[in-house]
Design a protein around this motif. Structure first.
Motif, PDB file in Angstrom:
ATOM      1  N   GLN A  97       0.814  -1.215   0.000  1.00  0.00           N
ATOM      2  CA  GLN A  97       0.000   0.000   0.000  1.00  0.00           C
ATOM      3  C   GLN A  97       0.851   1.270   0.000  1.00  0.00           C
ATOM      4  OE1 GLN A  97      -3.464  -0.261  -0.366  1.00  0.00           O
ATOM      5  NE2 GLN A  97      -2.670  -2.317  -0.754  1.00  0.00           N
ATOM      6  N   GLY A  98       2.175   1.109  -0.019  1.00  0.00           N
ATOM      7  CA  GLY A  98       3.065   2.262  -0.124  1.00  0.00           C
ATOM      8  C   GLY A  98       3.749   2.690   1.160  1.00  0.00           C
ATOM      9  N   ALA A  99       3.724   1.842   2.180  1.00  0.00           N
ATOM     10  CA  ALA A  99       4.395   2.196   3.437  1.00  0.00           C
ATOM     11  C   ALA A  99       5.898   2.336   3.212  1.00  0.00           C
ATOM     12  CB  ALA A  99       4.128   1.133   4.497  1.00  0.00           C
ATOM     13  N   ARG A 100       6.495   3.174   4.029  1.00  0.00           N
ATOM     14  CA  ARG A 100       7.950   3.373   3.976  1.00  0.00           C
ATOM     15  C   ARG A 100       8.626   2.244   4.751  1.00  0.00           C
ATOM     16  NH1 ARG A 100       6.194   8.916   6.130  1.00  0.00           N
ATOM     17  NH2 ARG A 100       5.735  10.054   4.223  1.00  0.00           N
ATOM     18  N   VAL A 101       9.502   1.540   4.075  1.00  0.00           N
ATOM     19  CA  VAL A 101      10.205   0.439   4.734  1.00  0.00           C
ATOM     20  C   VAL A 101      11.527   0.940   5.307  1.00  0.00           C
ATOM     21  CG1 VAL A 101       9.170  -1.367   3.332  1.00  0.00           C
ATOM     22  CG2 VAL A 101      11.308  -0.354   2.619  1.00  0.00           C
ATOM     23  N   ASN A 102      12.072   0.182   6.245  1.00  0.00           N
ATOM     24  CA  ASN A 102      13.382   0.513   6.794  1.00  0.00           C
ATOM     25  C   ASN A 102      14.175  -0.781   6.992  1.00  0.00           C
ATOM     26  OD1 ASN A 102      12.597  -0.636   9.306  1.00  0.00           O
ATOM     27  ND2 ASN A 102      11.746   1.310   9.973  1.00  0.00           N
ATOM     28  N   LEU A 103      15.399  -0.645   7.464  1.00  0.00           N
ATOM     29  CA  LEU A 103      16.268  -1.809   7.633  1.00  0.00           C
ATOM     30  C   LEU A 103      15.694  -2.837   8.596  1.00  0.00           C
ATOM     31  CD1 LEU A 103      19.786  -0.119   7.854  1.00  0.00           C
ATOM     32  CD2 LEU A 103      18.759  -1.285   5.900  1.00  0.00           C
ATOM     33  N   PHE A 104      15.002  -2.380   9.614  1.00  0.00           N
ATOM     34  CA  PHE A 104      14.461  -3.292  10.624  1.00  0.00           C
ATOM     35  C   PHE A 104      13.390  -4.197  10.022  1.00  0.00           C
ATOM     36  CE2 PHE A 104      16.034   0.493  12.738  1.00  0.00           C
ATOM     37  CZ  PHE A 104      16.933  -0.063  13.638  1.00  0.00           C
ATOM     38  N   VAL A 105      12.447  -3.606   9.293  1.00  0.00           N
ATOM     39  CA  VAL A 105      11.375  -4.380   8.673  1.00  0.00           C
ATOM     40  C   VAL A 105      11.945  -5.296   7.588  1.00  0.00           C
ATOM     41  CG1 VAL A 105       9.236  -4.236   7.336  1.00  0.00           C
ATOM     42  CG2 VAL A 105       9.627  -2.645   9.225  1.00  0.00           C
ATOM     43  N   LEU A 106      12.864  -4.774   6.793  1.00  0.00           N
ATOM     44  CA  LEU A 106      13.477  -5.600   5.749  1.00  0.00           C
ATOM     45  C   LEU A 106      14.229  -6.784   6.347  1.00  0.00           C
ATOM     46  CD1 LEU A 106      14.748  -2.809   3.327  1.00  0.00           C
ATOM     47  CD2 LEU A 106      12.839  -4.388   2.938  1.00  0.00           C
ATOM     48  N   THR A 107      14.867  -6.572   7.495  1.00  0.00           N
ATOM     49  CA  THR A 107      15.557  -7.670   8.175  1.00  0.00           C
ATOM     50  C   THR A 107      14.559  -8.729   8.610  1.00  0.00           C
ATOM     51  OG1 THR A 107      17.376  -6.265   8.916  1.00  0.00           O
ATOM     52  CG2 THR A 107      16.974  -8.277  10.183  1.00  0.00           C
ATOM     53  N   MET A 108      13.471  -8.312   9.240  1.00  0.00           N
ATOM     54  CA  MET A 108      12.450  -9.265   9.687  1.00  0.00           C
ATOM     55  C   MET A 108      11.891 -10.054   8.500  1.00  0.00           C
ATOM     56  SD  MET A 108       8.879  -9.843   9.835  1.00  0.00           S
ATOM     57  CE  MET A 108       8.090  -8.293   9.507  1.00  0.00           C
ATOM     58  N   HIS A 139      15.019  -8.167  15.213  1.00  0.00           N
ATOM     59  CA  HIS A 139      14.192  -8.326  14.008  1.00  0.00           C
ATOM     60  C   HIS A 139      14.565  -9.581  13.220  1.00  0.00           C
ATOM     61  CE1 HIS A 139      13.193  -4.204  15.084  1.00  0.00           C
ATOM     62  NE2 HIS A 139      12.131  -4.333  14.299  1.00  0.00           N
ATOM     63  N   ALA A 140      15.852  -9.907  13.195  1.00  0.00           N
ATOM     64  CA  ALA A 140      16.275 -11.151  12.534  1.00  0.00           C
ATOM     65  C   ALA A 140      15.704 -12.356  13.273  1.00  0.00           C
ATOM     66  CB  ALA A 140      17.801 -11.231  12.482  1.00  0.00           C
ATOM     67  N   LYS A 141      15.706 -12.273  14.603  1.00  0.00           N
ATOM     68  CA  LYS A 141      15.198 -13.385  15.426  1.00  0.00           C
ATOM     69  C   LYS A 141      13.700 -13.592  15.221  1.00  0.00           C
ATOM     70  CE  LYS A 141      15.344 -15.094  20.158  1.00  0.00           C
ATOM     71  NZ  LYS A 141      15.837 -14.834  21.514  1.00  0.00           N
ATOM     72  N   VAL A 142      12.899 -12.509  15.326  1.00  0.00           N
ATOM     73  CA  VAL A 142      11.446 -12.676  15.196  1.00  0.00           C
ATOM     74  C   VAL A 142      11.034 -13.032  13.772  1.00  0.00           C
ATOM     75  CG1 VAL A 142      10.886 -11.175  17.152  1.00  0.00           C
ATOM     76  CG2 VAL A 142      10.884 -10.212  14.847  1.00  0.00           C
ATOM     77  N   GLY A 143      11.901 -12.706  12.810  1.00  0.00           N
ATOM     78  CA  GLY A 143      11.614 -13.058  11.419  1.00  0.00           C
ATOM     79  C   GLY A 143      12.115 -14.432  11.029  1.00  0.00           C
ATOM     80  N   GLY A 144      12.785 -15.103  11.951  1.00  0.00           N
ATOM     81  CA  GLY A 144      13.299 -16.439  11.659  1.00  0.00           C
ATOM     82  C   GLY A 144      14.482 -16.425  10.712  1.00  0.00           C
ATOM     83  N   GLN A 145      15.254 -15.351  10.741  1.00  0.00           N
ATOM     84  CA  GLN A 145      16.394 -15.198   9.839  1.00  0.00           C
ATOM     85  C   GLN A 145      17.679 -15.630  10.544  1.00  0.00           C
ATOM     86  OE1 GLN A 145      15.317 -14.527   6.855  1.00  0.00           O
ATOM     87  NE2 GLN A 145      13.301 -14.104   7.708  1.00  0.00           N
ATOM     88  N   ASP A 146      17.808 -16.942  10.771  1.00  0.00           N
ATOM     89  CA  ASP A 146      18.911 -17.471  11.565  1.00  0.00           C
ATOM     90  C   ASP A 146      20.290 -17.140  11.002  1.00  0.00           C
ATOM     91  OD1 ASP A 146      17.033 -18.520  13.301  1.00  0.00           O
ATOM     92  OD2 ASP A 146      17.029 -20.491  12.328  1.00  0.00           O
ATOM     93  N   SER A 147      20.451 -17.257   9.689  1.00  0.00           N
ATOM     94  CA  SER A 147      21.774 -16.980   9.117  1.00  0.00           C
ATOM     95  C   SER A 147      22.123 -15.499   9.253  1.00  0.00           C
ATOM     96  CB  SER A 147      21.852 -17.418   7.652  1.00  0.00           C
ATOM     97  OG  SER A 147      20.929 -16.685   6.874  1.00  0.00           O
TER      98      SER A 147
END
Length: 165
Positions: A97-108, A139-147
């Motif tokens: 919908q056009g929200a502004r993304v940032n590093l935290f959201v992209l990491t998740m 954010h990596a943890k809650v997103g399941g981004q283990d590597s």
């Protein structure tokens, strides 16, 4: 037209031309801000309630750009709420919908190919604090981004939360 009338009309035209853009601009920025409670409700919905997010955006489309100050400069947008609780579906919807993304959201979301080059270019950002002081590691943890969690650890980030002063 005589010289006096020409000069008078010219000065009046120049004055009007110079005032009009400023007047129009000032009127356009004087719209009422979104209601504080409405923004808080939307940001809160961004943490947990996709249907509410959709309903509120359909009625107030500019909520997507709003942020709520939880106090002490702890600003948060709905997409950031979705980011730090790991709610990928809400984050993806808000981005669509056009929200502004940032590093935290992209990491998740696991968009490491977008985050890593930024961190390589600006290494100090690895220690940046997101809303409520949650770090990229959180954010990596809650997103399941283990590597990526391991990558952040190797780069020296060991805290999932840093107190906002």
């Amino acid at each position: 037209m005589n010289r006096k009338a020409f000069i008078t009309n010219s000065l009046a035209g120049i004055t009007l031309a110079s005032i009009t853009p400023g007047f129009m601009y000032s009127k356009s920025i004087q719209e009422e801000p979104l209601d504080h409670k409405l923004v808080k409700e939307f940001v809160s919905a961004g943490h947990k309630d996709l249907n509410m997010v959709k309903e509120m955006l359909s009625e107030y489309p500019n909520l997507i750009y709003s942020s709520y100050d939880w106090g002490n400069g702890d600003f948060e947008e709905a997409i950031e709420g979705a980011g730090h609780v790991g709610h990928k579906e809400i984050a993806e919807y808000l981005i669509s919908q056009g929200a502004r993304v940032n590093l935290f959201v992209l990491t998740m979301l696991g968009k490491i190919e977008l985050v890593q080059p930024v961190l390589e270019t600006y290494p100090k950002l690895i220690f940046a604090k997101g809303p409520h002081g949650f770090t990229l590691l959180h954010h990596a943890k809650v997103g399941g981004q283990d590597s990526f969690y391991e990558y952040l650890n190797e780069k020296g980030l060991h805290k999932t939360h840093i107190k906002i002063k």
